[in-house]
Design a protein around this motif. Structure first.
Motif, PDB file in Angstrom:
ATOM      1  N   UNK A  75       0.835  -1.197   0.000  1.00 55.07           N
ATOM      2  CA  UNK A  75       0.000   0.000   0.000  1.00 55.07           C
ATOM      3  C   UNK A  75       0.872   1.250   0.000  1.00 55.07           C
ATOM      4  N   UNK A  76       0.343   2.321  -0.573  1.00 53.87           N
ATOM      5  CA  UNK A  76       0.979   3.634  -0.460  1.00 53.87           C
ATOM      6  C   UNK A  76       0.522   4.285   0.840  1.00 53.87           C
ATOM      7  N   UNK A  77       1.168   5.367   1.263  1.00 55.94           N
ATOM      8  CA  UNK A  77       0.709   6.073   2.464  1.00 55.94           C
ATOM      9  C   UNK A  77      -0.735   6.575   2.357  1.00 55.94           C
ATOM     10  N   UNK A  78      -1.253   6.662   1.146  1.00 55.97           N
ATOM     11  CA  UNK A  78      -2.669   7.044   0.957  1.00 55.97           C
ATOM     12  C   UNK A  78      -3.579   5.818   0.936  1.00 55.97           C
ATOM     13  N   UNK A  79      -3.007   4.646   1.282  1.00 55.04           N
ATOM     14  CA  UNK A  79      -3.722   3.368   1.337  1.00 55.04           C
ATOM     15  C   UNK A  79      -4.204   2.899  -0.035  1.00 55.04           C
ATOM     16  N   UNK A  80      -3.506   3.301  -1.066  1.00 54.36           N
ATOM     17  CA  UNK A  80      -3.774   2.766  -2.401  1.00 54.36           C
ATOM     18  C   UNK A  80      -3.111   1.399  -2.523  1.00 54.36           C
ATOM     19  N   UNK A  81      -3.851   0.404  -2.973  1.00 53.44           N
ATOM     20  CA  UNK A  81      -3.348  -0.960  -3.100  1.00 53.44           C
ATOM     21  C   UNK A  81      -2.448  -1.055  -4.326  1.00 53.44           C
TER      22      UNK A  81
ATOM     23  N   UNK B 136      20.095   0.425  11.610  1.00 49.25           N
ATOM     24  CA  UNK B 136      20.272   1.709  10.944  1.00 49.25           C
ATOM     25  C   UNK B 136      20.157   1.614   9.430  1.00 49.25           C
ATOM     26  N   UNK B 137      20.118   0.389   8.889  1.00 46.14           N
ATOM     27  CA  UNK B 137      19.988   0.232   7.441  1.00 46.14           C
ATOM     28  C   UNK B 137      18.561  -0.094   6.999  1.00 46.14           C
ATOM     29  N   UNK B 138      17.641  -0.271   7.960  1.00 43.07           N
ATOM     30  CA  UNK B 138      16.243  -0.535   7.600  1.00 43.07           C
ATOM     31  C   UNK B 138      15.660   0.696   6.910  1.00 43.07           C
ATOM     32  N   UNK B 139      14.923   0.464   5.819  1.00 38.09           N
ATOM     33  CA  UNK B 139      14.320   1.582   5.091  1.00 38.09           C
ATOM     34  C   UNK B 139      12.862   1.736   5.508  1.00 38.09           C
ATOM     35  N   UNK B 140      12.374   2.972   5.642  1.00 37.47           N
ATOM     36  CA  UNK B 140      10.967   3.169   5.982  1.00 37.47           C
ATOM     37  C   UNK B 140      10.059   2.622   4.889  1.00 37.47           C
ATOM     38  N   UNK B 141       8.982   1.983   5.302  1.00 36.30           N
ATOM     39  CA  UNK B 141       8.006   1.451   4.351  1.00 36.30           C
ATOM     40  C   UNK B 141       6.643   1.452   5.011  1.00 36.30           C
ATOM     41  N   UNK B 142       5.695   2.107   4.398  1.00 36.71           N
ATOM     42  CA  UNK B 142       4.353   2.200   4.967  1.00 36.71           C
ATOM     43  C   UNK B 142       3.656   0.841   4.893  1.00 36.71           C
ATOM     44  N   UNK B 143       3.042   0.438   5.992  1.00 33.02           N
ATOM     45  CA  UNK B 143       2.330  -0.834   6.020  1.00 33.02           C
ATOM     46  C   UNK B 143       0.827  -0.635   5.875  1.00 33.02           C
ATOM     47  N   UNK B 144       0.234   0.104   6.790  1.00 35.71           N
ATOM     48  CA  UNK B 144      -1.211   0.308   6.736  1.00 35.71           C
ATOM     49  C   UNK B 144      -1.976  -0.785   7.466  1.00 35.71           C
ATOM     50  N   UNK B 145      -3.265  -0.554   7.623  1.00 33.09           N
ATOM     51  CA  UNK B 145      -4.103  -1.429   8.434  1.00 33.09           C
ATOM     52  C   UNK B 145      -4.261  -2.823   7.845  1.00 33.09           C
ATOM     53  N   UNK B 146      -4.130  -2.964   6.528  1.00 32.21           N
ATOM     54  CA  UNK B 146      -4.385  -4.256   5.886  1.00 32.21           C
ATOM     55  C   UNK B 146      -3.109  -4.984   5.476  1.00 32.21           C
TER      56      UNK B 146
END
Length: 447
Positions: free
Chosen positions: A240-246, A398-408
């Motif tokens: 998902x994107x941060x806007x919860x687009x699949x 420190x090498x983990x990259x941010x990634x949006x998960x979301x509720x689903x």
């Protein structure tokens, strides 16, 4: 003093690091009770311990739900001594029960505590319920945001970044544990430096898997699922994107991660050994698999099941790292002690207290300033050949990259894991991929 700290840190890493971590719905074997001091204020049931810490005459009583073996009772004793107007009712529950009870109480609008831990894999379950939590930005969280790793902070944040659900406690940076004897039998130098050089990319990992299997008959690792997890967690976008687009169907990185695991199964070099089973535990000691891709807290399990020192070692994963486990401290909005509750959780998650939790219970810190402390940098673990494992975990964190998960995220992820399991059992990879997409759409329609 230097030797003292080495002894302390060696002892903490001998403890099973299953405390406040875990992954999704997996039963990680964590102890569901707190090892607190005996006192008259403590009550115990089969799955719950309750301990009132602080004066009975305190002006403010905070109810705090936790899970796992965190040692927070010791830190709370320190806090209430410095803040005698506060007492804290610490209630420890089974991890799954806590999240179910929290969901029920939030839905009912009553019964939630002032403070509750939420496990990293469960935080998405509550991200759509902003009205049921206090926004920590309203209580001053922007002032401490910089104390934490960016990616873990974002894990408890709304998609638009305006709402902060929780403050991070511990984390589970993932690395590659490996058996030195299996690599040496296959003709490789087994030192962490040599293995890191040998396996820099996932292509390298694939080739080494073939070489080890040909030379020794051993699998490269226990589970295709964990290989998939490792690659998935290195992506900047997943489902998902941060806007919860699949975006699963358009995300080539996810399909490539799935296909990579399929290829390992085709070669017969990766296992299909369910986690937490007798076969899985036994494999840690009988050299049936050469490596394990897992988090900081799993090392206690390895030590318990393969006790000989110097057999296992570790290095970073190829091409980055991921995170498995950890938790956040959140404040349900039905309670009105939010200022005092926030003051306490900001103290408990500050670097100084995170280091104490690391010392006492092996909770790996989410505050990177801890990684610069001399005692942390001087740590050596004789079980892993005397290397500084804390430093390796810090490098991974420190090498983990941010990634949006979301509720689903996890409902979708579960369907991909089912597809991987079906491939391991002989299913056609493309048919299983298409069937997975159908199931995912059905799941999302019900959300």
């Amino acid at each position: 003093m230097k030797n003292f700290w080495k002894l302390v840190l060696t002892a903490l890493f001998a403890i099973s690091l299953l405390a406040a971590c875990g992954g999704g719905d997996t039963d990680n074997g964590a102890d569901s009770t707190v090892d607190g001091d005996d006192n008259d204020a403590e009550e115990t049931t089969d799955d719950v311990t309750e301990e009132q810490i602080g004066s009975e005459d305190a002006e403010v009583e905070l109810v705090f739900w936790e899970f796992g073996n965190t040692g927070y009772d010791v830190l709370i004793e320190e806090y209430v001594e410095e803040n005698p107007h506060v007492s804290i009712n610490l209630i420890n529950q089974d991890q799954n029960d806590l999240h179910d009870n929290l969901f029920t109480s939030l839905s009912a609008g009553s019964g939630a505590p002032d403070i509750t831990m939420v496990e990293d894999a469960q935080i998405g379950r509550f991200l759509t319920a902003e009205d049921r939590f206090h926004n920590l930005y309203d209580l001053g969280a922007a002032d401490v945001e910089g104390e934490f790793l960016d990616w873990v902070w974002q894990d408890a944040q709304s998609g638009d970044g305006s709402f902060q659900f929780g403050l991070p406690t511990d984390i589970g940076p993932t690395v590659m544990f490996y058996r030195t004897d299996v690599l040496e039998e296959a003709g490789f130098d087994s030192s962490p430096e040599a293995v890191s050089e040998l396996i820099q990319t996932w292509d390298d990992f694939y080739q080494v898997a073939l070489d080890i299997n040909e030379a020794t008959g051993a699998l490269i690792t226990d589970s295709g699922e964990l290989v998939y997890n490792a690659r998935r967690d290195q992506l900047t976008e997943t489902y998902f994107t941060p806007e919860d687009e699949f975006i699963l169907e358009e995300n080539s990185g996810i399909k490539e991660s799935y296909d990579y695991v399929v290829d390992l199964y085709d070669e017969g070099v990766v296992g299909d050994i369910p986690l937490w089973t007798p076969e899985w535990f036994a494999g840690m000691d009988d050299a049936s698999y050469a490596a394990f891709l897992g988090p900081a807290w799993i090392q206690g399990v390895i030590k318990d099941n393969s006790p000989e020192e110097g057999v296992w070692s570790m290095t970073t994963l190829p091409e980055g790292a991921g995170n498995w486990g950890g938790s956040f401290l959140t404040l349900p909005s039905e309670n009105e002690n939010q200022e005092e509750a926030y003051k306490f959780i900001s103290w408990l998650t500050a670097p100084e207290q995170q280091f104490k939790a690391f010392q006492g219970y092996g909770l790996f810190p989410s505050a990177p300033s801890v990684y610069e402390m001399a005692e942390f940098q001087e740590y050596e673990d004789p079980y892993f050949g005397g290397i500084n494992t804390a430093e390796i975990f810090a490098e991974a964190a420190e090498s983990v990259v941010p990634s949006y998960k979301g509720a689903s995220f996890y409902p979708v992820d579960d369907e991909i894991k089912e597809a991987i399991d079906n491939v391991a059992a002989g299913g056609d990879p493309e048919e299983e991929w298409e069937a997975m997409l159908d199931r995912v759409h059905s799941v999302l329609e019900r959300q």
